[in-house]
Scaffold this motif. Structure first.
Motif, PDB file in Angstrom:
ATOM      1  N   GLY A 233       0.831  -1.187   0.000  1.00  0.00           N
ATOM      2  CA  GLY A 233       0.000   0.000   0.000  1.00  0.00           C
ATOM      3  C   GLY A 233       0.867   1.239   0.000  1.00  0.00           C
ATOM      4  O   GLY A 233       2.103   1.165   0.053  1.00  0.00           O
ATOM      5  N   LEU A 234       0.246   2.385  -0.060  1.00  0.00           N
ATOM      6  CA  LEU A 234       0.989   3.646  -0.134  1.00  0.00           C
ATOM      7  C   LEU A 234       0.527   4.564   0.996  1.00  0.00           C
ATOM      8  O   LEU A 234      -0.661   4.853   1.145  1.00  0.00           O
ATOM      9  N   THR A 235       1.479   5.019   1.805  1.00  0.00           N
ATOM     10  CA  THR A 235       1.176   5.962   2.877  1.00  0.00           C
ATOM     11  C   THR A 235       1.061   7.362   2.300  1.00  0.00           C
ATOM     12  O   THR A 235       1.988   7.858   1.658  1.00  0.00           O
ATOM     13  N   VAL A 236      -0.099   7.981   2.517  1.00  0.00           N
ATOM     14  CA  VAL A 236      -0.310   9.369   2.124  1.00  0.00           C
ATOM     15  C   VAL A 236      -0.646  10.157   3.370  1.00  0.00           C
ATOM     16  O   VAL A 236      -1.106   9.606   4.382  1.00  0.00           O
ATOM     17  N   GLU A 237      -0.441  11.455   3.315  1.00  0.00           N
ATOM     18  CA  GLU A 237      -0.687  12.266   4.494  1.00  0.00           C
ATOM     19  C   GLU A 237      -0.807  13.734   4.121  1.00  0.00           C
ATOM     20  O   GLU A 237      -0.334  14.174   3.073  1.00  0.00           O
ATOM     21  N   GLY A 238      -1.443  14.452   4.980  1.00  0.00           N
ATOM     22  CA  GLY A 238      -1.582  15.889   4.845  1.00  0.00           C
ATOM     23  C   GLY A 238      -1.975  16.472   6.183  1.00  0.00           C
ATOM     24  O   GLY A 238      -2.406  15.754   7.098  1.00  0.00           O
ATOM     25  N   ILE A 239      -1.828  17.787   6.321  1.00  0.00           N
ATOM     26  CA  ILE A 239      -2.182  18.455   7.569  1.00  0.00           C
ATOM     27  C   ILE A 239      -3.570  19.069   7.429  1.00  0.00           C
ATOM     28  O   ILE A 239      -3.777  19.983   6.622  1.00  0.00           O
TER      29      ILE A 239
END
Length: 464
Positions: free
Chosen positions: A63-69
């Motif tokens: 899977g792919l870790t994505v992130e944002g604030i």
């Protein structure tokens, strides 16, 4: 292997933080504040690419870790929000997959994992994020573009050297010039190498304030990474072997693609002659605890290649533990230093030289053994023999084997120790009367004027 993944420890820590906050703070509602579109978007710890023609290449086997604030319009609020992530193939925008990160703290990175089955290998995807507070959602962010590459380079790299041919014994002293090539694999964009077979992981990240990842570009470290001159191309590097190398030496190399997937590792081996310096004391057998001048001379071949500028001298077995000193060399590469050898059983030197170009040689060893035990003699109770008897006094004489003895300390069969001063010629005599017939062990050691407690000696005898 995933080379761009954040450490599991960091992810676990952030997840735990979210759970703790969730237990103590209720989710925000539209009445509290309006949600704001997430910023600081990252995928696989790398910055979001908003250019569909220049996607970020990533491994997504797990899977792919994505992130944002996420944020809300009330910047003082600590109410938790949700962050919604949506991903789709660029070739089919209608085929979307949505993942929600619940209980996210505004102002901090909120991570989620886009599932691997939604990201088949070899395709380009777009993903976006929005903040959700209660029943209200922010606008979606601009899309980020990623190209999924789960397939490592098929071929091991080609490795050659212009000045250290493989399998050939050579004079050391010059940096090794290597040429690395993709060996026909057009997917290769760079190379990783090390003198140990356990190569470092490429594409790691550290975590900064507010959970923002700071991607570490492996190609910023020329000790282990270099870019190819073109996809499927080659690179030339100049490396010094590890300090102290001689004999068989191997550089381990693998190719990397744009997602930092690594090929199988290959090795390039060559042979180095010893370039160790020579170590010469001013006298053949330096006396114990007396200053002695030592001279260090460079290997002639090494000196002609790159002048020796200094020596690292490690003393092993002396008082106070092992020590290392640096000794600068003169214009001709030689150096001298005065050392006092005070190891009670002996002492050795381990000496390596460093050249102007950074070459560090293998070590030269020099050593000497010392017998610092005293000599013990008795006319009544001979060593390893029998004599005297119960109540019969005997005299024991202690004689040093090294200079500068100030006293002797002795004990019989483990009784409390007794110390006596040394007299003329640094000897001492003691009288002792046995209480009973038995076997006895007289243990004695000398102490020097400089306070060194010398090696003990055990004198065995039998009382008739």
């Amino acid at each position: 292997m995933s080379f761009g993944a954040r450490s599991r420890t960091v992810l676990a820590s952030l997840g735990t933080l979210g759970l703790v906050l969730a237990a103590s703070v209720s989710p925000a509602s539209a009445a509290d504040a309006a949600p704001v579109t997430p910023t600081q978007l990252f995928n696989g710890d790398q910055s979001c690419s908003t250019d569909s023609d220049r996607p970020t290449y990533l491994w997504a086997g797990n899977g792919l870790t994505v992130e944002g604030i996420p944020e809300t319009t009330d910047t003082t609020s600590t109410s938790l929000v949700n962050v919604r992530y949506q991903v789709w193939p660029v070739t089919d925008p209608t085929h979307t997959t949505t993942v929600t990160r619940a209980y996210a703290l505004p102002g901090f990175e909120a991570t989620a994992n886009l599932p691997a089955d939604a990201l088949p290998d070899g395709q380009t995807y777009a993903w976006r994020a929005q903040t959700v507070a209660g029943d209200t959602a922010s606008d979606w962010s601009a899309p980020c573009y990623v190209a999924i590459d789960d397939t490592p380079p098929a071929n091991t790299p080609g490795v050659s050297s212009s000045n250290y041919p493989q399998g050939v014994r050579d004079q050391g002293g010059s940096p090794v010039e290597f040429t690395l090539n993709a060996n026909g694999d057009d997917d290769v964009t760079g190379f990783e190498y090390a003198w140990q077979q356990d190569l470092p992981i490429a594409g790691s990240a550290t975590i900064g304030d507010h959970g923002v990842p700071r991607f570490v570009d492996p190609y910023d470290d020329p000790r282990h990474f270099t870019r190819a001159d073109a996809p499927g191309g080659s690179a030339t590097i100049s490396l010094l072997p590890p300090s102290g190398s001689s004999g068989p030496t191997t550089l381990w190399v693998r190719s990397l693609d744009r997602a930092y997937n690594g090929s199988a590792i290959t090795g390039y081996s060559f042979l180095l002659d010893s370039t160790a310096p020579t170590v010469t004391p001013a006298v053949a057998s330096p006396a114990f605890d007396r200053p002695t001048r030592f001279t260090f001379r460079p290997d002639a071949g090494l000196q002609s290649t790159s002048s020796v500028v200094g020596y690292s001298v490690e003393t092993i077995g002396g008082q106070g533990g092992d020590k290392t000193i640096d000794v600068p060399a003169g214009p001709d590469g030689t150096a001298s230093v005065t050392l006092t050898l005070d190891g009670i059983y002996g002492e050795s030197l381990r000496v390596s030289s460093t050249s102007a170009n950074g070459w560090v040689t293998d070590a030269a060893f020099w050593g000497i053994s010392y017998d610092t035990t005293p000599t013990v003699a008795s006319d009544v109770y001979p060593e390893n023999g029998s004599g005297g008897g119960a109540g019969v006094p005997g005299s024991f004489t202690f004689t040093p084997k090294v200079k500068g003895v100030a006293s002797y300390t002795y004990s019989v069969n483990g009784d409390p120790e007794v110390t006596v001063a040394a007299g003329a010629h640094h000897t001492a005599s003691v009288d002792w009367t046995p209480a009973a017939a038995d076997d006895y062990d007289l243990t004695v050691h000398a102490t020097t004027c400089s306070g060194i407690s010398l090696a003990p000696y055990d004198y065995y005898f039998t009382v008739n």
